[in-house]
Write a protein that holds these residues in place. Structure first.
Motif, PDB file in Angstrom:
ATOM      1  N   GLU A 183       0.820  -1.224   0.000  1.00 43.28           N
ATOM      2  CA  GLU A 183       0.000   0.000   0.000  1.00 43.28           C
ATOM      3  C   GLU A 183       0.853   1.273   0.000  1.00 43.28           C
ATOM      4  N   ASP A 184       2.154   1.129   0.250  1.00 50.16           N
ATOM      5  CA  ASP A 184       3.056   2.284   0.204  1.00 50.16           C
ATOM      6  C   ASP A 184       3.509   2.600  -1.209  1.00 50.16           C
ATOM      7  N   THR A 185       3.159   1.759  -2.166  1.00 51.74           N
ATOM      8  CA  THR A 185       3.545   1.991  -3.554  1.00 51.74           C
ATOM      9  C   THR A 185       2.939   3.288  -4.054  1.00 51.74           C
ATOM     10  N   ALA A 186       3.797   4.182  -4.540  1.00 52.93           N
ATOM     11  CA  ALA A 186       3.348   5.500  -4.988  1.00 52.93           C
ATOM     12  C   ALA A 186       4.535   6.274  -5.546  1.00 52.93           C
ATOM     13  N   ILE A 187       4.239   7.402  -6.144  1.00 52.58           N
ATOM     14  CA  ILE A 187       5.279   8.383  -6.444  1.00 52.58           C
ATOM     15  C   ILE A 187       5.392   9.289  -5.221  1.00 52.58           C
ATOM     16  N   TYR A 188       6.593   9.440  -4.719  1.00 52.66           N
ATOM     17  CA  TYR A 188       6.841  10.257  -3.532  1.00 52.66           C
ATOM     18  C   TYR A 188       7.433  11.593  -3.952  1.00 52.66           C
ATOM     19  N   TYR A 189       6.878  12.659  -3.384  1.00 52.70           N
ATOM     20  CA  TYR A 189       7.297  14.011  -3.711  1.00 52.70           C
ATOM     21  C   TYR A 189       7.817  14.719  -2.467  1.00 52.70           C
ATOM     22  N   CYS A 190       8.933  15.376  -2.619  1.00 52.40           N
ATOM     23  CA  CYS A 190       9.426  16.276  -1.592  1.00 52.40           C
ATOM     24  C   CYS A 190       8.803  17.647  -1.836  1.00 52.40           C
ATOM     25  N   ALA A 191       8.519  18.371  -0.773  1.00 53.94           N
ATOM     26  CA  ALA A 191       7.903  19.681  -0.919  1.00 53.94           C
ATOM     27  C   ALA A 191       8.379  20.611   0.184  1.00 53.94           C
ATOM     28  N   THR A 192       8.406  21.890  -0.113  1.00 55.90           N
ATOM     29  CA  THR A 192       8.746  22.892   0.874  1.00 55.90           C
ATOM     30  C   THR A 192       7.713  24.008   0.849  1.00 55.90           C
ATOM     31  N   ALA A 193       7.704  24.797   1.901  1.00 48.41           N
ATOM     32  CA  ALA A 193       6.673  25.827   2.089  1.00 48.41           C
ATOM     33  C   ALA A 193       5.293  25.178   2.166  1.00 48.41           C
ATOM     34  N   ILE A 194       5.177  24.235   3.080  1.00 51.77           N
ATOM     35  CA  ILE A 194       3.931  23.482   3.259  1.00 51.77           C
ATOM     36  C   ILE A 194       3.332  23.808   4.616  1.00 51.77           C
ATOM     37  N   ARG A 195       2.135  23.332   4.839  1.00 53.97           N
ATOM     38  CA  ARG A 195       1.512  23.413   6.152  1.00 53.97           C
ATOM     39  C   ARG A 195       1.904  22.164   6.938  1.00 53.97           C
ATOM     40  N   CYS A 196       2.484  22.366   8.107  1.00 52.73           N
ATOM     41  CA  CYS A 196       2.997  21.251   8.899  1.00 52.73           C
ATOM     42  C   CYS A 196       2.639  21.513  10.357  1.00 52.73           C
ATOM     43  N   GLN A 197       1.681  20.781  10.865  1.00 51.89           N
ATOM     44  CA  GLN A 197       1.216  20.945  12.253  1.00 51.89           C
ATOM     45  C   GLN A 197       0.503  19.669  12.651  1.00 51.89           C
ATOM     46  N   PRO A 198       0.232  19.484  13.932  1.00 55.59           N
ATOM     47  CA  PRO A 198      -0.432  18.237  14.360  1.00 55.59           C
ATOM     48  C   PRO A 198      -1.684  17.953  13.551  1.00 55.59           C
ATOM     49  N   GLY A 199      -1.722  16.776  12.927  1.00 58.67           N
ATOM     50  CA  GLY A 199      -2.883  16.371  12.143  1.00 58.67           C
ATOM     51  C   GLY A 199      -2.920  16.919  10.727  1.00 58.67           C
ATOM     52  N   ARG A 214      -0.462  27.564  -0.876  1.00 61.61           N
ATOM     53  CA  ARG A 214      -0.388  28.223  -2.179  1.00 61.61           C
ATOM     54  C   ARG A 214       1.049  28.539  -2.566  1.00 61.61           C
ATOM     55  N   GLN A 215       1.957  28.509  -1.587  1.00 65.55           N
ATOM     56  CA  GLN A 215       3.362  28.797  -1.887  1.00 65.55           C
ATOM     57  C   GLN A 215       4.208  27.545  -2.071  1.00 65.55           C
ATOM     58  N   THR A 216       3.613  26.366  -1.985  1.00 64.17           N
ATOM     59  CA  THR A 216       4.389  25.128  -1.992  1.00 64.17           C
ATOM     60  C   THR A 216       5.184  24.924  -3.275  1.00 64.17           C
ATOM     61  N   TYR A 217       6.436  24.496  -3.090  1.00 67.09           N
ATOM     62  CA  TYR A 217       7.300  24.088  -4.193  1.00 67.09           C
ATOM     63  C   TYR A 217       7.448  22.565  -4.137  1.00 67.09           C
ATOM     64  N   TRP A 218       7.481  21.938  -5.306  1.00 66.02           N
ATOM     65  CA  TRP A 218       7.498  20.483  -5.399  1.00 66.02           C
ATOM     66  C   TRP A 218       8.750  19.970  -6.101  1.00 66.02           C
ATOM     67  N   GLY A 219       9.184  18.764  -5.685  1.00 65.34           N
ATOM     68  CA  GLY A 219      10.192  18.054  -6.443  1.00 65.34           C
ATOM     69  C   GLY A 219       9.543  17.331  -7.610  1.00 65.34           C
ATOM     70  N   GLN A 220      10.365  16.646  -8.393  1.00 65.31           N
ATOM     71  CA  GLN A 220       9.861  15.981  -9.593  1.00 65.31           C
ATOM     72  C   GLN A 220       9.217  14.632  -9.284  1.00 65.31           C
ATOM     73  N   GLY A 221       9.434  14.115  -8.092  1.00 65.24           N
ATOM     74  CA  GLY A 221       8.852  12.840  -7.699  1.00 65.24           C
ATOM     75  C   GLY A 221       9.788  11.679  -7.944  1.00 65.24           C
ATOM     76  N   THR A 222       9.689  10.665  -7.074  1.00 67.42           N
ATOM     77  CA  THR A 222      10.491   9.453  -7.238  1.00 67.42           C
ATOM     78  C   THR A 222       9.591   8.253  -6.942  1.00 67.42           C
ATOM     79  N   GLN A 223       9.689   7.233  -7.790  1.00 67.38           N
ATOM     80  CA  GLN A 223       8.801   6.086  -7.681  1.00 67.38           C
ATOM     81  C   GLN A 223       9.273   5.123  -6.595  1.00 67.38           C
ATOM     82  N   VAL A 224       8.323   4.698  -5.755  1.00 69.42           N
ATOM     83  CA  VAL A 224       8.562   3.653  -4.772  1.00 69.42           C
ATOM     84  C   VAL A 224       7.563   2.533  -5.062  1.00 69.42           C
TER      85      VAL A 224
END
Length: 123
Positions: A87-103, A109-119
């Motif tokens: 169930e962990d099979t997916a494309i994984y993306y790194c991102a910055t300028a995200i919302r990160c808090q409990p839950g 709207r400012q998020t920057y994304w990587g190109q993704g890597t397949q797992v």
């Protein structure tokens, strides 16, 4: 701002992988960073994040106890994934300028994304 990911691949169930991400093109600002994933036919979901100081880490329930996120410095992030499941099979993306808090591990709207890597987790 550019995000470069590495470390994806194929493993059998129960195996491990480590993903790495480096941010470039940022001169001084430090942002929350995190990992997202998108499985075929599903929406992209937040998996784990590190708030900008690196001291607060959050995980989605499905990966708690199996994945560990670490922030090596202000612009470098990794994700150690153990006991992987199909169930962990997916494309994984790194991102910055995200919302990160409990839950909440979510894009903003400012998020920057990587190109993704397949797992891929399969026997």
């Amino acid at each position: 701002v550019q995000l470069t990911e590495s470390g994806g691949g194929s493993v059998q169930p129960g195996g491990s992988l480590i993903l790495s991400c480096t941010v470039s093109g940022v001169t001084s600002s430090v942002y929350n960073m995190g990992w997202f994933r998108q499985a075929p036919g599903k929406e992209r979901e937040g998996v784990a994040c590190s708030e900008w100081r690196g001291s607060m880490l959050y995980y989605v329930d499905s990966v708690k106890g199996r994945f560990t996120i670490s922030r090596d410095n202000a612009y470098s992030l990794s994700l150690q994934m153990n006991n992987l499941e199909p169930e962990d099979t997916a494309i994984y993306y790194c991102a910055t300028a995200i919302r990160c808090q409990p839950g909440t591990v979510a894009a903003s709207r400012q998020t920057y994304w990587g190109q993704g890597t397949q797992v891929t987790v399969s026997s």
